[in-house]
Design an enzyme around this catalytic site. Structure first.
Site, PDB file in Angstrom:
ATOM      1  N   GLU A   1     -45.029 -25.799  -3.560  1.00  0.00           N
ATOM      2  CA  GLU A   1     -43.814 -25.026  -3.394  1.00  0.00           C
ATOM      3  C   GLU A   1     -44.118 -23.713  -2.661  1.00  0.00           C
ATOM      4  OE1 GLU A   1     -41.288 -25.212  -6.749  1.00  0.00           O
ATOM      5  OE2 GLU A   1     -39.718 -24.011  -5.835  1.00  0.00           O
TER       6      GLU A   1
ATOM      7  N   GLU B   1     -44.113 -19.388 -15.613  1.00  0.00           N
ATOM      8  CA  GLU B   1     -42.766 -19.686 -15.130  1.00  0.00           C
ATOM      9  C   GLU B   1     -41.787 -19.908 -16.287  1.00  0.00           C
ATOM     10  OE1 GLU B   1     -42.686 -23.266 -12.804  1.00  0.00           O
ATOM     11  OE2 GLU B   1     -40.766 -22.763 -11.903  1.00  0.00           O
TER      12      GLU B   1
HETATM   13  C1  BGC Z   1     -38.850 -21.870  -8.337  1.00  0.00           C
HETATM   14  C2  BGC Z   1     -38.225 -20.672  -8.941  1.00  0.00           C
HETATM   15  C3  BGC Z   1     -36.890 -20.512  -8.297  1.00  0.00           C
HETATM   16  C4  BGC Z   1     -36.124 -21.684  -8.785  1.00  0.00           C
HETATM   17  C5  BGC Z   1     -34.700 -21.691  -8.376  1.00  0.00           C
HETATM   18  C6  BGC Z   1     -38.064 -23.049  -8.761  1.00  0.00           C
HETATM   19  O1  BGC Z   1     -38.563 -24.229  -8.272  1.00  0.00           O
HETATM   20  O2  BGC Z   1     -40.181 -21.979  -8.668  1.00  0.00           O
HETATM   21  O3  BGC Z   1     -39.009 -19.616  -9.063  1.00  0.00           O
HETATM   22  O4  BGC Z   1     -36.260 -19.306  -8.480  1.00  0.00           O
HETATM   23  O5  BGC Z   1     -36.726 -22.907  -8.439  1.00  0.00           O
HETATM   24  O6  BGC Z   1     -34.009 -22.345  -9.268  1.00  0.00           O
END
Ligand code: BGC
Length: 888
Positions: A473, A735
């Site tokens: 990502e 996260e």
């Molecule tokens: C990311 C987040 C982001 C989110 C949005 C994720 O995959 O890692 O940090 O803000 O998606 O919903």
């Protein structure tokens, strides 16, 4: 301002204040000192300034207290030795401004070096000596100045050329999409890695400028590049080298199809997957003169990326640190696992000796399985492995060039023999922003939280603010970007970085004004979730309030307006229901429409203020009216007078309106009560917020006089809390609040929950600024001496200089040390109970006794006295107060 302090010991204490320390001595000499920290466009001696009216800033220094700048003089010259102001002599300008000073001299020429210095006059109209000489170089002002062509073919390029005379100046302007490494005469040029910065390449492509005079010599020279694929997923390289020789001639070397190319030892490279390097394919001497490249092919002219070529006016990505592993284990035969002791972004440097053709593999992970093997389930599709194939025979050292990983553990396989702790080093790689803030306290959990914030924040700066650094990502998610920005700014010099990222945001804007969830746009959707798109106005606003940057407001005014209007186009009856993520990863869910409408209000409110600042009165009024309408609609839609809170009465649902003072005065108390009881009783002193609620929760507790509760939340160690992460070994932020080690969305280096990063400064050491202040000109010092915290120290380097606040409890007393930069003032809120005396110790004078403030002490003015606190005003300098428990 009242203090929520439970002054158990202090209940019988009166406050005696003494100013113990002398001033923040800039040097032993009295009077004004030479200004320091000279910056041009936020950068120190930048080489590639491509704006024709750059801005300057400096920090005035003074040996005395209560000092200001009353005037300044800037001299800009074309020669370093005789600074005579041939380009600009501002003369004495009567002004207190030290930041955002526009260049006002002769028209600047492109690709030229300029030298400048500054002096200032203090409160007594005494002039300081001039600063040391700083420099800025202009890059290309015009696209037409690029004579070079984009070239490609294989991943190694070379060109030999002859210089008839000794070079006295050489400057290379270079970009390579998919990343490049520039080499001249056998040596890497500069310390940039993973260069240039990531942008929307169809809109803009950044180039770096290197001073290469010392790399060149009379005679035969060789310039080379190694190319990667990066985010561009292809190779394209451009270089223009300007050389001035002894006799004043200019030689220009450009990339074109006269360059030679061949495939080098990098077999494959990918940001997510890693690099494979076959050292047997190295051709020694290829980057030096005299090498026979007759078997190499001619480079091709490449399709030019569509974007404008612009100068990279921000710190580059660099190898900023090297980590020695903590331990190495051997969980299976031939498998060695190195624990770096810290989760970070970068790669490993390998030392190895063995037989030719031996492949040695390094695989990267954030987690371990209980059996000691690496757990890579949360990397999703990112392969994150580097393979080095040995040349053989000698000691070999390898580190990759065109990938990076997010990891704490490195698994080494295929290693010939048994590795030692010296086999690997961790190389910490991220945008090289300078750390400018420090926070430490008597609570070791808070100190670890500060470390986790610093590591999570900086190792997610990869020319854009990324969400994570390990999995497939690593995107510029706008929500994560604005939620971490204030903590980032308090801890790091972020001005140039965010200036660039705000341009990146405007690059994704479409005709309708909509933005995308990620910038550059790869993931998520368009239009951006309003809680993500708000990064555009919010980052502009932070640039304005923290750095005094009005130019950014001007440059992005139309873009911001279009963005706000795109929200209005989606809203119905002033409520914005469109939401993609809402209060992302929350434990207690809050409706997305509440979150989106909150940001709709916030954005419109800020925009009306921005319009006012830029003297666009009609817009200021129109958007202020719109904000009022949104406010009423918000309260009508979400507030329930029966429940006394915003439905569904989650923490986030009440935190957001409290943050922007949305509740009617009659409702405010109940909303606060609802929030506090939800935390305390329903959740046993835990938060249940997602990233949005967490972003404002601690600040709301500060402004509602609930700092003790905020501290309890911050130091909570059971789920869900930051302490819970730390007790499970976190060295960065996670996260999710949950501890998950399986597959899926579950990054262990994700800064978005790091709102405490700003709260430590704003609350615990209490460094803030007045709402009308820019760049900490009018400072507020309001330390929250909460619960069992007995010591807290924080300093941040604002654009005007260092602000420090440090307090400790000792033997029933409180000592408070405060440093205020020259040209700034501060209102300091001192907690008191039954205060009887304040003494300015060094002068042996009572400042305050038996309820009376005694005048006559220059440095200290009285602002306000309340039952719980005394607010005094001070000018610049360092003050050491002692708040003692002795009455009389
Ligand atoms: C990311 C987040 C982001 C989110 C949005 C994720 O995959 O890692 O940090 O803000 O998606 O919903």
């Amino acid at each position: 301002m009242t203090f929520p302090l439970k002054f158990n010991i202090m209940l019988l204490i009166c406050l005696v204040l003494g100013v113990l320390c002398t001033t923040a001595l800039a040097s032993d000499k009295p009077g004004p000192q030479p200004p320091e920290n000279l910056r041009c466009e936020y950068l120190k001696n930048p080489l590639g300034v491509d704006v024709d009216n750059p801005r300057f800033s400096w920090i005035p220094k003074h040996a005395g207290r209560n000092q200001k700048q009353t005037a300044y003089q800037i001299i800009v010259s074309s020669a370093p030795d005789a600074i005579d102001g041939d380009i600009w002599d501002s003369d004495k300008v009567v002004s207190s401004h030290t930041v955002q000073i526009n260049f006002g001299g002769k028209e600047l020429e492109s690709n030229t070096s300029y030298y400048w210095k500054v002096r200032y006059w203090d409160a007594e109209d005494t002039s300081s000596p001039y600063s040391t000489i700083a420099r800025f170089d202009t890059a290309f002002f015009d696209q037409e100045e690029w004579q070079a062509k984009w070239i490609s073919k294989h991943n190694q390029l070379r060109k030999e050329f002859t210089l008839e005379e000794t070079p006295v100046r050489g400057k290379a302007f270079v970009s390579g999409l998919g990343y490049y490494e520039l080499r001249i005469n056998g040596k890497k040029v500069g310390c940039n890695v993973l260069d240039p910065a990531w942008t929307t390449y169809d809109k803009r492509v950044l180039y770096s400028t290197f001073e290469v005079t010392k790399n060149l010599h009379q005679g035969q020279n060789t310039i080379c590049a190694v190319l990667g694929t990066g985010w561009y997923k292809s190779h394209a390289f451009i270089l223009q080298l300007h050389i001035e020789t002894e006799s004043g001639d200019e030689v220009v070397i450009i990339s074109n199809n006269s360059w030679k190319s061949r495939s080098g030892p990098i077999i494959s490279d990918s940001i997510y997957d890693g690099e494979t390097y076959d050292a047997r394919l190295e051709t020694p001497g290829w980057d030096q003169s005299g090498y026979d490249d007759s078997s190499w092919e001619k480079a091709d002219l490449a399709i030019s990326p569509k974007g404008l070529l612009l100068s990279q006016m921000m710190p580059s990505i660099q190898v900023v640190d090297t980590i020695v592993p903590h331990k190495v284990t051997n969980p299976a035969p031939g498998v060695f696992v190195f624990d770096m002791g810290q989760n970070f972004s970068g790669w490993a440097q390998l030392r190895v000796k063995g037989k030719t053709g031996t492949p040695v593999q390094m695989r990267f992970a954030e987690l371990l399985y209980p059996n000691g093997n690496i757990n890579r389930e949360n990397l999703r599709k990112a392969k994150a492995e580097d393979t080095y194939i040995l040349k053989g025979g000698t000691d070999e050292v390898y580190e990759p060039r065109f990938t990076y990983h997010g990891f704490r553990y490195v698994e080494l396989t295929g290693y010939p023999g048994v590795p030692t702790m010296d086999t690997l080093r961790g190389r910490v790689v991220h945008t090289a922003v300078k750390q400018t803030g420090n926070f430490i306290s008597s609570n070791s959990l808070l100190n670890q939280m500060q470390q986790n914030f610093l590591w999570a924040f900086k190792t997610n700066l990869h020319s854009i603010p990324t969400d994570c650094s390990q999995r497939d990502e690593r995107m510029g998610w706008l929500g994560d970007a604005h939620l971490t920005a204030e903590g980032g700014i308090m801890n790091f010099d972020m001005a140039a970085f965010y200036s660039k990222f705000i341009n990146d945001i405007s690059d994704v804007q479409d005709k309708k004004g909509t933005l995308t969830d990620t910038v550059p746009y790869i993931w998520g959707g368009r239009p951006a979730d309003p809680a993500w798109g708000t990064a555009y106005p919010l980052l502009c606003w932070f640039m304005y309030t923290f750095y005094g940057d009005t130019r950014i407001l001007e440059e992005h005014y139309e873009g911001l307006k279009k963005y706000i209007d795109s929200l209005t186009a989606m809203a119905q009856r002033n409520i914005l229901s469109f939401s993609r993520y809402g209060d992302w990863i929350a434990i207690d869910k809050t409706p997305g429409s509440l979150v989106s409408s909150f940001y709709y209000y916030y954005d419109v409110l800020l925009f009306s203020r921005i319009a006012g600042i830029l003297e666009k009165q009609n817009d200021a009024d129109d958007y202020a009216n719109l904000a009022e309408k949104i406010k009423s609609a918000f309260n009508d839609t979400f507030y329930s007078s029966e429940q006394g809170g915003y439905v569904p009465n989650t923490q986030t649902a009440n935190v957001l309106p409290l943050f922007l003072d949305l509740p009617a005065p009659s409702a405010r108390g109940r909303v606060i009560h609802n929030l506090v009881s939800d935390i305390l009783y329903r959740n046993n002193t835990h938060l249940t917020t997602g990233i949005i609620g967490t972003g404002y929760l601690l600040d709301v507790l500060l402004k509602t006089n609930n700092s003790d509760l905020a501290y309890e939340l911050a130091t909570q160690t059971t789920y869900p809390s930051w302490g819970y992460m730390i007790e499970r070994g976190a060295t960065t932020l996670w996260e999710l609040w949950q501890e998950k080690t399986g597959p899926g969305m579950n990054s262990h280096n994700h800064p978005m929950l790091g709102s405490y990063g700003a709260w430590f400064y704003r609350a615990l050491v209490g460094i803030d600024q007045k709402s009308s202040s820019l760049g900490y000109k009018q400072i507020l010092i309001r330390p929250q001496m909460v619960r069992d915290l007995s010591y807290a120290s924080g300093s941040l380097t604002s654009v005007r200089g260092q602000v420090l606040s440090e307090w400790k409890r000792k033997d029933g007393m409180i000592e408070l040390k405060v440093t205020i930069p020259v040209n700034c003032t501060a209102e300091i809120t001192l907690p008191k109970f039954n205060m009887k005396n304040i003494a300015l110790k060094e002068k042996g004078l009572q400042v305050y006794t038996r309820g009376q403030f005694l005048t006559g002490i220059e440095e200290i003015g009285m602002v306000e006295e309340t039952e719980l606190s005394l607010i005094i005003q001070v000018g610049s300098g360092t003050y050491h107060f002692e708040l003692s428990g002795n009455s009389n």
